[in-house]
Write a protein that holds these residues in place. Sequence first.
Motif, PDB file in Angstrom:
ATOM      1  N   ASP A 185      77.373  32.661  52.870  1.00 59.49           N
ATOM      2  CA  ASP A 185      76.869  31.870  53.994  1.00 59.49           C
ATOM      3  C   ASP A 185      75.340  31.955  54.108  1.00 59.49           C
ATOM      4  O   ASP A 185      74.673  30.976  54.428  1.00 59.49           O
ATOM      5  CB  ASP A 185      77.496  32.349  55.313  1.00 59.49           C
ATOM      6  N   LEU A 186      74.783  33.131  53.825  1.00 63.99           N
ATOM      7  CA  LEU A 186      73.346  33.327  53.932  1.00 63.99           C
ATOM      8  C   LEU A 186      72.593  32.648  52.785  1.00 63.99           C
ATOM      9  O   LEU A 186      71.533  32.068  52.989  1.00 63.99           O
ATOM     10  CB  LEU A 186      73.031  34.835  53.961  1.00 63.99           C
ATOM     11  N   TYR A 187      73.157  32.710  51.574  1.00 64.82           N
ATOM     12  CA  TYR A 187      72.568  32.081  50.381  1.00 64.82           C
ATOM     13  C   TYR A 187      73.592  31.140  49.744  1.00 64.82           C
ATOM     14  O   TYR A 187      74.304  31.521  48.814  1.00 64.82           O
ATOM     15  CB  TYR A 187      72.147  33.145  49.353  1.00 64.82           C
ATOM     16  N   PRO A 188      73.695  29.899  50.230  1.00 66.64           N
ATOM     17  CA  PRO A 188      74.710  28.994  49.662  1.00 66.64           C
ATOM     18  C   PRO A 188      74.368  28.527  48.239  1.00 66.64           C
ATOM     19  O   PRO A 188      75.263  28.276  47.443  1.00 66.64           O
ATOM     20  CB  PRO A 188      74.730  27.812  50.629  1.00 66.64           C
ATOM     21  N   ASN A 189      73.067  28.422  47.927  1.00 64.87           N
ATOM     22  CA  ASN A 189      72.652  27.969  46.603  1.00 64.87           C
ATOM     23  C   ASN A 189      71.601  28.950  46.052  1.00 64.87           C
ATOM     24  O   ASN A 189      70.412  28.646  46.039  1.00 64.87           O
ATOM     25  CB  ASN A 189      72.083  26.547  46.695  1.00 64.87           C
TER      26      ASN A 189
ATOM     27  N   LYS B 175      65.908  43.063  44.991  1.00 64.63           N
ATOM     28  CA  LYS B 175      66.809  43.704  45.960  1.00 64.63           C
ATOM     29  C   LYS B 175      68.222  43.134  45.871  1.00 64.63           C
ATOM     30  O   LYS B 175      68.843  42.786  46.884  1.00 64.63           O
ATOM     31  CB  LYS B 175      66.276  43.558  47.386  1.00 64.63           C
ATOM     32  N   MET B 176      68.702  43.008  44.651  1.00 65.68           N
ATOM     33  CA  MET B 176      70.044  42.480  44.435  1.00 65.68           C
ATOM     34  C   MET B 176      70.779  43.422  43.492  1.00 65.68           C
ATOM     35  O   MET B 176      70.252  43.786  42.440  1.00 65.68           O
ATOM     36  CB  MET B 176      69.950  41.084  43.802  1.00 65.68           C
ATOM     37  N   LYS B 177      71.962  43.842  43.879  1.00 69.29           N
ATOM     38  CA  LYS B 177      72.703  44.760  43.031  1.00 69.29           C
ATOM     39  C   LYS B 177      73.987  44.115  42.523  1.00 69.29           C
ATOM     40  O   LYS B 177      74.322  42.982  42.880  1.00 69.29           O
ATOM     41  CB  LYS B 177      73.001  46.061  43.760  1.00 69.29           C
ATOM     42  N   LYS B 178      74.695  44.848  41.685  1.00 73.41           N
ATOM     43  CA  LYS B 178      75.869  44.308  41.006  1.00 73.41           C
ATOM     44  C   LYS B 178      76.961  43.879  41.992  1.00 73.41           C
ATOM     45  O   LYS B 178      77.648  42.886  41.774  1.00 73.41           O
ATOM     46  CB  LYS B 178      76.407  45.371  40.046  1.00 73.41           C
ATOM     47  N   ALA B 179      77.092  44.608  43.093  1.00 70.73           N
ATOM     48  CA  ALA B 179      78.148  44.296  44.064  1.00 70.73           C
ATOM     49  C   ALA B 179      77.916  42.961  44.761  1.00 70.73           C
ATOM     50  O   ALA B 179      78.868  42.270  45.131  1.00 70.73           O
ATOM     51  CB  ALA B 179      78.247  45.408  45.106  1.00 70.73           C
ATOM     52  N   SER B 180      76.630  42.566  44.930  1.00 70.27           N
ATOM     53  CA  SER B 180      76.339  41.309  45.627  1.00 70.27           C
ATOM     54  C   SER B 180      75.988  40.183  44.659  1.00 70.27           C
ATOM     55  O   SER B 180      75.595  39.107  45.091  1.00 70.27           O
ATOM     56  CB  SER B 180      75.171  41.515  46.599  1.00 70.27           C
ATOM     57  N   GLY B 181      76.109  40.409  43.353  1.00 65.83           N
ATOM     58  CA  GLY B 181      75.735  39.390  42.376  1.00 65.83           C
ATOM     59  C   GLY B 181      76.812  39.154  41.350  1.00 65.83           C
ATOM     60  O   GLY B 181      77.882  39.768  41.379  1.00 65.83           O
ATOM     61  N   GLU B 182      76.511  38.228  40.425  1.00 69.79           N
ATOM     62  CA  GLU B 182      77.440  37.930  39.342  1.00 69.79           C
ATOM     63  C   GLU B 182      76.648  37.553  38.090  1.00 69.79           C
ATOM     64  O   GLU B 182      75.572  36.955  38.182  1.00 69.79           O
ATOM     65  CB  GLU B 182      78.389  36.790  39.735  1.00 69.79           C
TER      66      GLU B 182
END
Length: 181
Positions: A22-26, A55-62
């Motif tokens: 929701d915070l980062y749709p694209n 500030k992006m880690k594996k759990a919040s990324g793909e």
Amino acid sequence: QLFEDTMTIREYQVVGRRRPDDLYPNPPIFRMRLFCPNEVVAKSKFWYIMKQTHKMKKASGEILSVHEIYEKKPEKIKNFGIVCRYDSRTGTHNVYKEFRDTTRVGAVQQFYIDMASRHRARPRSIQIIAVSEIAASLCKRPNVTQFHDSQIKFPVTHAIQRTGDRKYLSRFRASRPSTVK
């Protein structure tokens, strides 16, 4: 323990992004070229750098894709400039070095060996920032520019005289041959 066992390095392109929510749709897509022994280490390095810079880690990324990159012209010799930072015993240092090789991976292997010998830097403490192919006119380091002479000659240090005709060939001779010119 990235390179201690073996020194085979490959170049990978890792593409990843933050998982859409929701915070980062694209979310923006990030691409990195990494030098690692295998895909698992390439993904790990990707998340290590993303955590430091965005500030992006594996759990919040793909990770979208991982591909090995091959040299387009591995038969042609090229000049490479490598920019990196490494942690020594006293602090963090920025380094620029030049190498001649036929591939980017070969130049990076030379770089790791050089950093280990001259600076005692382990591969885990080295972060390669950029590897670029550079023209001969832009090279600065004398260990690379010494090979830019078109009339370069290398000495024959051990010349064994061989006869062209079989009748002059003998297994034993009275005098020892001179192999130094």
